[in-house]
Design an enzyme around this catalytic site. Structure first.
Site, mmCIF file in Angstrom:
data_model
loop_
_atom_site.group_PDB
_atom_site.id
_atom_site.type_symbol
_atom_site.label_atom_id
_atom_site.label_comp_id
_atom_site.label_asym_id
_atom_site.label_seq_id
_atom_site.Cartn_x
_atom_site.Cartn_y
_atom_site.Cartn_z
ATOM 1 N N TYR A 7 24.307 51.754 0.372
ATOM 2 C CA TYR A 7 23.328 50.676 0.189
ATOM 3 C C TYR A 7 21.929 51.227 0.434
ATOM 4 O O TYR A 7 21.650 52.375 0.108
ATOM 5 C CB TYR A 7 23.681 49.449 1.047
ATOM 6 C CG TYR A 7 23.058 48.222 0.422
ATOM 7 C CD1 TYR A 7 23.443 47.832 -0.864
ATOM 8 C CD2 TYR A 7 22.047 47.510 1.045
ATOM 9 C CE1 TYR A 7 22.846 46.773 -1.495
ATOM 10 C CE2 TYR A 7 21.441 46.433 0.408
ATOM 11 C CZ TYR A 7 21.841 46.069 -0.853
ATOM 12 O OH TYR A 7 21.238 45.027 -1.492
ATOM 13 N N ASP A 33 18.608 39.393 -5.848
ATOM 14 C CA ASP A 33 17.559 40.119 -6.562
ATOM 15 C C ASP A 33 17.156 39.471 -7.885
ATOM 16 O O ASP A 33 16.966 40.157 -8.898
ATOM 17 C CB ASP A 33 17.978 41.583 -6.775
ATOM 18 C CG ASP A 33 17.833 42.392 -5.486
ATOM 19 O OD1 ASP A 33 17.405 41.813 -4.475
ATOM 20 O OD2 ASP A 33 18.135 43.592 -5.491
ATOM 21 N N ASP A 40 20.585 35.633 -0.850
ATOM 22 C CA ASP A 40 20.469 36.578 0.258
ATOM 23 C C ASP A 40 19.035 37.011 0.485
ATOM 24 O O ASP A 40 18.615 37.221 1.620
ATOM 25 C CB ASP A 40 21.357 37.793 -0.010
ATOM 26 C CG ASP A 40 21.409 38.729 1.179
ATOM 27 O OD1 ASP A 40 21.630 38.238 2.300
ATOM 28 O OD2 ASP A 40 21.217 39.941 0.998
ATOM 29 N N ASP A 41 18.252 37.162 -0.584
ATOM 30 C CA ASP A 41 16.863 37.590 -0.436
ATOM 31 C C ASP A 41 16.043 36.547 0.319
ATOM 32 O O ASP A 41 15.122 36.896 1.064
ATOM 33 C CB ASP A 41 16.239 37.836 -1.808
ATOM 34 C CG ASP A 41 17.045 38.823 -2.627
ATOM 35 O OD1 ASP A 41 17.173 39.978 -2.185
ATOM 36 O OD2 ASP A 41 17.574 38.433 -3.681
#
Length: 547
Positions: A100, A242, A264-265
């Site tokens: 990652y 993203d 998640d961002d």
């Protein structure tokens, strides 16, 4: 043989060796070799998974660059999934920066050039109207989908279908960090084109060669996808990853109360940053309500952190207006203030009545923040003068340089400590090595979303939560913050050691599941021993027996 339960008929011979889910390579026992007709197809020596792992590490360490190490590990994942996860779990501190951030950023930039074997699913603008039919091509039951359209990959911008490295990497962390079974995870690329001219002209680009869908067509395509996914796998957890800022806020607003999803961002970053701020208070002696936050950047991550911060303070008894007044933003044009008429909708709740400033250092000097949070994707913007200004205002300034990958960080750990005379409480999005300064060793915390989303996902799936509520994110942050000890704080570390990530995630998952039950969001009957139940769902990378 009966333990091979992935929807296939019982495999034999080469089928076994070519299926990464069941392949054990040289670890097949003598009995399995007879039962599966493997005699002659593998070397005669039977090796343990531990011996195989030592070979993997030997070859891993021979690779000259991080990108070569990434390619090697992904090839292992495509060949022998169990061995891949065994190696990553046992060596997570060394492996996470490879599978990652930061290495995944370079991998995505070069994705079409390093592609060996496809993984996950690609649904494109040309497939509109057929998504439900195409999803039927996926042979496994899915409980977690990570989907991106590739428009805002880390701080690297529009990488189109090359952004598939992000869903693959995120789901690898779901499994490695929290034990979500890999068979229930689906990486998904929603390829709606790209506006990146270099990619459109690259003969090795793997996506469709057209400019991005926009407007109503875009919205309809996303709607078709999430509807088809929920009809095929009812209650599936969808993680948006993203997407460009405008789409990210729009999609979260549209779907968060309709289905089990999160961004998640926006929310994962918020959870890990909130936990970091809570722990920072144990070093600075400041209560969370007394922190004054100045963000460099006003996109998904920044607004997500502020929204969760405000929500948390409201729970602590602070009124909403007062809580919002503790959060200030500097975007690409300057300070976010009420007299500006160019503010996107997501910025407007944080536009305060104040003079317009274009310079970050002046904003620091005038607003006197206690915490400076970088989520801009603009490297080296926390200059020496900015950080010295923070140190002049605060005995223990909080400095978070959260932009990924490392090349996009607002400052390095060494800069943060040196330019604040060793007084900064520092965290970054990508890892930095410990820093020696005037006889003291500082261990910088990595405010990586991997501390939040895998545990959040495990707790959500285990409870069968119908929604991912704000309270569940807060609970994840609280659980993470509670797991840092005094010895770590003394080193300046505000997150638990990464080596303990599976236990950290398990505790987060239990707390999240409990909150889902408390809120009436769970669809699975509540077990008598919730912790034991959640932990029983954790996947351990050990070989199954087929004889």
């Amino acid at each position: 043989m009966d333990e091979y339960t992935h929807g296939h008929p019982h495999p034999t011979g080469l089928d076994v060796l070519h299926d990464p889910v069941v392949n054990k390579g040289t670890a097949f026992s003598e009995e399995e070799r007879d039962a599966l007709n493997l005699r002659g197809l593998v070397p005669p020596q039977v090796l343990s998974i531990e011996t195989q792992e030592s070979r993997v590490l030997e070859n891993f360490h021979r690779k000259a660059t991080d990108l070569e190490k990434y390619i090697f590990l992904i090839a292992l994942q495509d060949r022998n999934e169990t061995l891949f996860y065994r190696t990553v779990v046992d060596n997570v501190v060394e492996m996470m920066p490879i599978i990652y951030t930061p290495t995944v950023g370079q991998a995505c930039s070069d994705y079409g050039h390093i592609l060996r074997r496809t993984r996950g699913m690609y649904l494109t603008a040309r497939d509109r109207g057929n998504f439900a039919k195409l999803l039927d091509n996926w042979p496994y039951e899915v409980r977690v989908i990570v989907v991106t359209d590739g428009e805002r990959i880390l701080g690297l911008g529009d990488l189109g279908a090359n952004g598939m490295g992000i869903p693959i990497g995120k789901l690898s962390l779901y499994t490695a960090c929290a034990g979500v079974h890999p068979s229930i995870c689906l990486p998904l690329m929603l390829d709606l084109g790209t506006s990146n001219e270099d990619l459109l002209e690259d003969p090795l680009y793997i996506g469709i060669r057209q400019r991005r869908l926009r407007g109503e067509e875009y919205d309809e395509t996303v709607e078709e996808l999430v509807t088809a996914a929920n009809e095929k796998w009812q209650g599936v957890l969808i993680q948006f990853e993203d997407f460009a800022t405008a789409h990210a806020f729009q999609l979260l607003k549209r779907y968060r109360n309709r289905m089990c999803c999160f961004n998640d961002d926006i929310q994962g970053t918020a959870g890990v940053a909130l936990a970091g701020l809570i722990c920072s208070g144990r070093i600075t002696g400041r209560a969370l309500r007394d922190e004054r936050l100045l963000f460099l950047g006003a996109g998904e991550a920044a607004i997500g952190i502020a929204d969760l911060h405000v929500s948390y303070l409201k729970r602590e008894g602070v009124d909403e207006q007062t809580a919002r007044e503790r959060c200030w933003f500097v975007d690409s044009k300057g300070l976010v203030v009420t007299q500006r008429d160019d503010l996107a909708e997501h910025k407007q709740p944080y536009a305060h009545s104040y003079e317009f400033l274009t310079d970050l250092e002046k904003a620091v000097e005038q607003l006197q923040p206690t915490a400076l949070i970088g989520v801009s994707g603009q490297p080296q913007t926390f200059t020496e003068s900015v950080l010295r200004a923070m140190a002049k205002l605060n005995d223990r300034p909080v400095i978070f340089a959260l932009s990924n990958p490392t090349s996009k960080a607002e400052c390095t750990a060494e800069q943060a400590y040196r330019w604040t005379d060793g007084r900064a409480v520092f965290a970054s999005g990508s890892p930095f090595d410990p820093v020696e300064y005037e006889g003291h060793t500082f261990v910088p915390g990595q405010g990586n979303n991997a501390y939040i989303f895998p545990g959040l996902g495990l707790g959500t799936v285990a409870s069968g939560a119908r929604r991912v509520s704000h309270a569940m994110i807060e609970t994840a942050a609280d659980s993470l913050a509670s797991q840092i000890d005094e010895a770590s704080l003394e080193q300046g570390l505000i997150y638990p050691p990464l080596a303990h990530i599976r236990e950290v995630s398990a505790k987060i998952a239990v707390a999240v599941a409990r909150r889902a039950y408390d809120q009436g969001l769970a669809s699975v009957p509540e077990p008598d021993d919730l912790e034991a139940y959640v932990r029983s769902q954790v996947y351990e990378p050990v070989y199954a027996s087929y004889a």
